[in-house]
Design a protein around this motif. Structure first.
Motif, PDB file in Angstrom:
ATOM      1  N   ARG A 175       0.859  -1.195   0.000  1.00 52.83           N
ATOM      2  CA  ARG A 175       0.000   0.000   0.000  1.00 52.83           C
ATOM      3  C   ARG A 175       0.889   1.237   0.000  1.00 52.83           C
ATOM      4  NH1 ARG A 175      -2.967  -3.051  -1.615  1.00 52.83           N
ATOM      5  NH2 ARG A 175      -4.451  -4.363  -0.499  1.00 52.83           N
ATOM      6  N   HIS A 176       0.492   2.254  -0.741  1.00 55.56           N
ATOM      7  CA  HIS A 176       1.341   3.431  -0.847  1.00 55.56           C
ATOM      8  C   HIS A 176       0.523   4.698  -0.642  1.00 55.56           C
ATOM      9  CE1 HIS A 176       4.469   6.099  -2.251  1.00 55.56           C
ATOM     10  NE2 HIS A 176       5.295   5.071  -2.324  1.00 55.56           N
ATOM     11  N   TRP A 177       1.065   5.633   0.144  1.00 55.24           N
ATOM     12  CA  TRP A 177       0.311   6.868   0.443  1.00 55.24           C
ATOM     13  C   TRP A 177       0.020   7.669  -0.813  1.00 55.24           C
ATOM     14  CZ3 TRP A 177       2.539  11.597  -0.694  1.00 55.24           C
ATOM     15  CH2 TRP A 177       3.926  11.610  -0.877  1.00 55.24           C
ATOM     16  N   LYS A 178       0.909   7.596  -1.795  1.00 56.44           N
ATOM     17  CA  LYS A 178       0.666   8.376  -3.011  1.00 56.44           C
ATOM     18  C   LYS A 178      -0.585   7.875  -3.734  1.00 56.44           C
ATOM     19  CE  LYS A 178       5.198  10.178  -4.055  1.00 56.44           C
ATOM     20  NZ  LYS A 178       6.338  10.212  -4.945  1.00 56.44           N
ATOM     21  N   ARG A 180      -3.167   6.597  -2.242  1.00 52.93           N
ATOM     22  CA  ARG A 180      -4.317   7.084  -1.461  1.00 52.93           C
ATOM     23  C   ARG A 180      -4.613   8.541  -1.834  1.00 52.93           C
ATOM     24  NH1 ARG A 180      -2.235   4.088   3.207  1.00 52.93           N
ATOM     25  NH2 ARG A 180      -3.327   2.098   3.210  1.00 52.93           N
ATOM     26  N   ILE A 181      -3.554   9.339  -1.956  1.00 59.31           N
ATOM     27  CA  ILE A 181      -3.759  10.737  -2.337  1.00 59.31           C
ATOM     28  C   ILE A 181      -4.353  10.814  -3.736  1.00 59.31           C
ATOM     29  CG2 ILE A 181      -2.563  12.915  -2.902  1.00 59.31           C
ATOM     30  CD1 ILE A 181      -0.817  12.534  -0.573  1.00 59.31           C
TER      31      ILE A 181
END
Lengths: 269, 188
Positions: A175-178, A180-181
């Protein structure tokens, strides 16, 4: 009124629509790569319903808050995204479910509009849009939102593309925060575009550029340049042509402008 | 040698609790290749997906002793075509110096590359991240014999260079690895 005077009137809506088209084409590229284009179609309709509910609330409260519709659009759009991700994504054949959801949201939007007579005229503008009547405030907000999103997406483009590949290849385990953004930005930008520029403009700008560019580009970089060119130049061209005439509506001209530039880039290998 | 993964009484299920795999117990140690062998439909791929969190229904338990960011997974490739016009170089990231890439035209598009070329690219990209655990599902499908041996050599070399790492591999094809590091688990 000469062309330059018209440009002065549309000094916010013109750049806003051009930048928003560029932001939307980047979203459309990744969502198409993720095989989720039908899902974003539903997301758009969910956001439309939320925007209409926000307008209804404004009428009931006797207020005129632009943000109330935006919050309505974001809320219902968010729920749509969550529902379609959690409930529908795991099913192997999901397009008919997306279409069912689309029809349900469309019916609810029509119902809400019909029950609120002063919104009847809103239905046409919500779907077919009119960039010329966009308020300066809405245009400035769209401009800022689109600009920030473009900067983020382009700076993470390769990474987001590889995530799209992993998602469609069912190997996305980190999972990657980018990402999600990107998902949150998709919801925000799509809702803002629908609210300010209409459903037709939004859906067209999402998919026209990538339809022309994907098979004609040498690599990811040339593809990215092509889609941004098709959407931005096409929008600028379409908007400008519509300003030259008193009878030509803006959104269809922008769509045709994108298609025309798309065709030109398609013919030039 | 350290334990990287412990699996106890794991059985993959459907949402309705129908069994998709037998109950399995195993450990994965560093320096090891765990070869999951079994017939089509025996649940090998489902076990891998469950371990990776891609399939949510199961009984039993398992625990990784490495961070998820230290795991790389290559699923069955099939004939995947991708909407965006990625070249092989676009797919690689920082892995452009892998010996597996010898002779490959990196400007070739992913959608026109052969199975062997695609696997070499994905292997190289995964190995460049120096994973502690590499999980491979049918990595030799759509790959000719020579390219298959090439890939196998690449994997063997990786374990030799990174003895703290390990692999789980599902394949119909028998491996020619040395017996010391290769352990086979029959799934049936």
């Amino acid at each position: 009124m000469n062309f330059l005077s018209l440009l002065e009137i549309y000094k916010w809506s013109l750049p806003a629509s051009v930048l928003m088209a560029a932001a939307l084409c980047l979203i459309g590229a990744q969502w198409t790569a993720r095989e989720k284009s039908a899902q974003i179609f539903v997301l758009g309709q969910g956001s439309s319903l939320g925007i209409v509910l926000g307008l209804v609330l404004n009428i009931l409260l006797g207020t005129d808050f632009h943000w109330l519709s935006l919050i309505g659009g974001l809320s219902v759009g968010g729920i749509t995204l969550l529902l379609s991700d959690l409930l529908v994504q795991r099913k192997s054949d999901r397009n008919h479910i997306y279409l069912t959801l689309f029809v349900v949201f469309l019916s609810l939007t029509y119902l809400a509009t019909s029950l609120t007579p002063s919104l009847e005229s809103h239905m046409a503008s919500a779907y077919f849009g009119d960039l010329a009547t966009m308020s300066d405030g809405a245009a400035q907000l769209s401009l800022l939102g689109a600009l920030l999103f473009i900067v983020f997406v382009l700076s993470s483009w390769k990474q987001l593309t590889l995530i799209s590949f992993q998602l469609v290849n069912q190997s996305f385990i980190h999972r990657h925060w980018k990402n999600r953004i990107f998902d949150a930005g998709t919801l925000l930008v799509t809702t803002m575009a629908i609210q300010s520029m209409g459903y037709l403009y939004t859906m067209g700008s999402l998919f026209i550029a990538t339809s022309f560019a994907s098979s004609r580009s040498r690599n990811l970089q040339s593809y990215t340049i092509r889609i941004v060119l098709i959407s931005a130049v096409g929008s600028l061209l379409g908007f400008s042509v519509s300003l030259l005439s008193t009878i030509l509506p803006t959104v269809p001209c922008v769509m045709l402008g994108q298609i025309l530039v798309g065709l030109l880039t398609y013919m030039k290998k | 040698m350290s334990v990287l993964l412990e699996v106890k009484g794991l059985q993959v299920l459907t949402k309705n609790k129908t069994n998709l795999s037998p109950v399995v117990n195993f450990e994965l140690n560093s320096g090891e290749v765990l070869f999951l062998k079994g017939e089509n439909g025996s649940g090998k791929s489902s076990i891998l997906k469950t371990l990776l969190g891609l399939h949510p229904y199961f009984s039993g338990r398992f625990q990784f002793h490495v961070d998820i960011s230290d795991i790389e997974y290559l699923p069955q490739l099939g004939n995947l075509n991708f909407h965006l016009p990625l070249t092989l170089a676009d797919m690689l990231g920082e892995a452009q110096s892998s010996p597996l890439l010898k002779g490959l035209d990196l400007n070739k598009k992913w959608n026109t590359a052969s199975g062997g070329e695609r696997q070499k690219i994905l292997f190289s990209a995964a190995l460049a991240k120096h994973p502690r655990i590499l999980i491979l599902d049918e990595p030799f499908n759509h790959v000719d014999t020579e390219a298959g041996h090439h890939l196998e050599d690449g994997l063997r070399q990786y374990l030799k260079d990174h003895p703290q790492s390990a692999m789980i591999l599902v394949s119909h094809r028998n491996l020619s690895g040395d017996g010391a590091s290769l352990r086979t688990l029959e799934i049936r």
